[in-house]
Design an enzyme around this catalytic site. Structure first.
Site, PDB file in Angstrom:
ATOM      1  N   HIS A  68       0.835  -1.203   0.000  1.00  0.00           N
ATOM      2  CA  HIS A  68       0.000   0.000   0.000  1.00  0.00           C
ATOM      3  C   HIS A  68       0.875   1.260   0.000  1.00  0.00           C
ATOM      4  O   HIS A  68       0.610   2.217  -0.743  1.00  0.00           O
ATOM      5  CB  HIS A  68      -0.917  -0.018   1.230  1.00  0.00           C
ATOM      6  CG  HIS A  68      -1.852   1.133   1.319  1.00  0.00           C
ATOM      7  ND1 HIS A  68      -2.855   1.368   0.408  1.00  0.00           N
ATOM      8  CD2 HIS A  68      -1.936   2.133   2.242  1.00  0.00           C
ATOM      9  CE1 HIS A  68      -3.525   2.454   0.760  1.00  0.00           C
ATOM     10  NE2 HIS A  68      -2.986   2.937   1.858  1.00  0.00           N
ATOM     11  N   GLN A  70       3.994   1.563  -1.097  1.00  0.00           N
ATOM     12  CA  GLN A  70       4.660   1.675  -2.396  1.00  0.00           C
ATOM     13  C   GLN A  70       3.680   2.185  -3.450  1.00  0.00           C
ATOM     14  O   GLN A  70       4.027   3.002  -4.297  1.00  0.00           O
ATOM     15  CB  GLN A  70       5.246   0.322  -2.821  1.00  0.00           C
ATOM     16  CG  GLN A  70       6.102   0.381  -4.057  1.00  0.00           C
ATOM     17  CD  GLN A  70       7.343   1.237  -3.889  1.00  0.00           C
ATOM     18  OE1 GLN A  70       7.927   1.333  -2.819  1.00  0.00           O
ATOM     19  NE2 GLN A  70       7.742   1.896  -4.958  1.00  0.00           N
ATOM     20  N   HIS A  72       1.104   4.124  -2.862  1.00  0.00           N
ATOM     21  CA  HIS A  72       0.941   5.558  -2.590  1.00  0.00           C
ATOM     22  C   HIS A  72       2.069   6.363  -3.217  1.00  0.00           C
ATOM     23  O   HIS A  72       1.835   7.405  -3.837  1.00  0.00           O
ATOM     24  CB  HIS A  72       0.935   5.818  -1.075  1.00  0.00           C
ATOM     25  CG  HIS A  72      -0.421   5.996  -0.491  1.00  0.00           C
ATOM     26  ND1 HIS A  72      -1.175   7.119  -0.677  1.00  0.00           N
ATOM     27  CD2 HIS A  72      -1.147   5.179   0.296  1.00  0.00           C
ATOM     28  CE1 HIS A  72      -2.319   6.989  -0.033  1.00  0.00           C
ATOM     29  NE2 HIS A  72      -2.329   5.808   0.562  1.00  0.00           N
TER      30      HIS A  72
END
Length: 99
Positions: A68, A70, A72
Site C-alpha cells: 500500500h 509503495q 501511494h
C-alpha cells in the site's frame, strides 16, 4: 508509514497546486508543487532505508501495508508530474510565460 504519509501528502499538495492554478494563483501553485517535491523526497528516504536494510541482509516481510505504501508513492510521483503539466496549461491560458 513514511511511504503512506509522505506519498499522501505529496499527492495532496499536487492536487492543491492544480486548484490554485485554476484560480490563477500561480505563486501558490508553484509553492504547492515544491511542497509536493519535499514530501516525495521524504517518502524516498523511507523507501531507501528499507531497500538499504534489505540489501544489507535484513529479511523484509512483504506486507499489505508495504505494498500500500509503495502504491501511494508511485501514484504520488505520477500525480505530481501530471500536476506540473496542468499548472503549466493554466499558466499558458492566463498568458503567463512557462518554462
Amino acid at each position: 508509514m513514511g511511504l503512506i504519509i509522505n506519498g499522501g501528502n505529496a499527492k495532496s499538495d499536487a492536487m492543491e497546486a492544480i486548484h490554485a492554478a485554476k484560480k490563477d494563483d500561480f505563486e501558490l501553485a508553484d509553492q504547492k508543487l515544491k511542497d509536493s517535491d519535499k514530501a516525495l523526497i521524504e517518502a524516498h528516504h523511507s523507501q531507501t532505508a528499507m531497500l538499504t536494510s534489505e540489501a544489507s541482509g535484513e529479511k523484509m516481510d512483504i506486507s499489505l501495508l508495504l505494498v500500500h505504501g509503495q502504491d501511494h508513492l508511485m501514484n504520488a510521483i505520477t500525480f505530481r508530474d501530471m500536476a506540473a503539466e496542468v499548472v503549466d496549461v493554466y499558466k499558458k491560458m492566463a498568458g503567463v510565460t512557462v518554462g
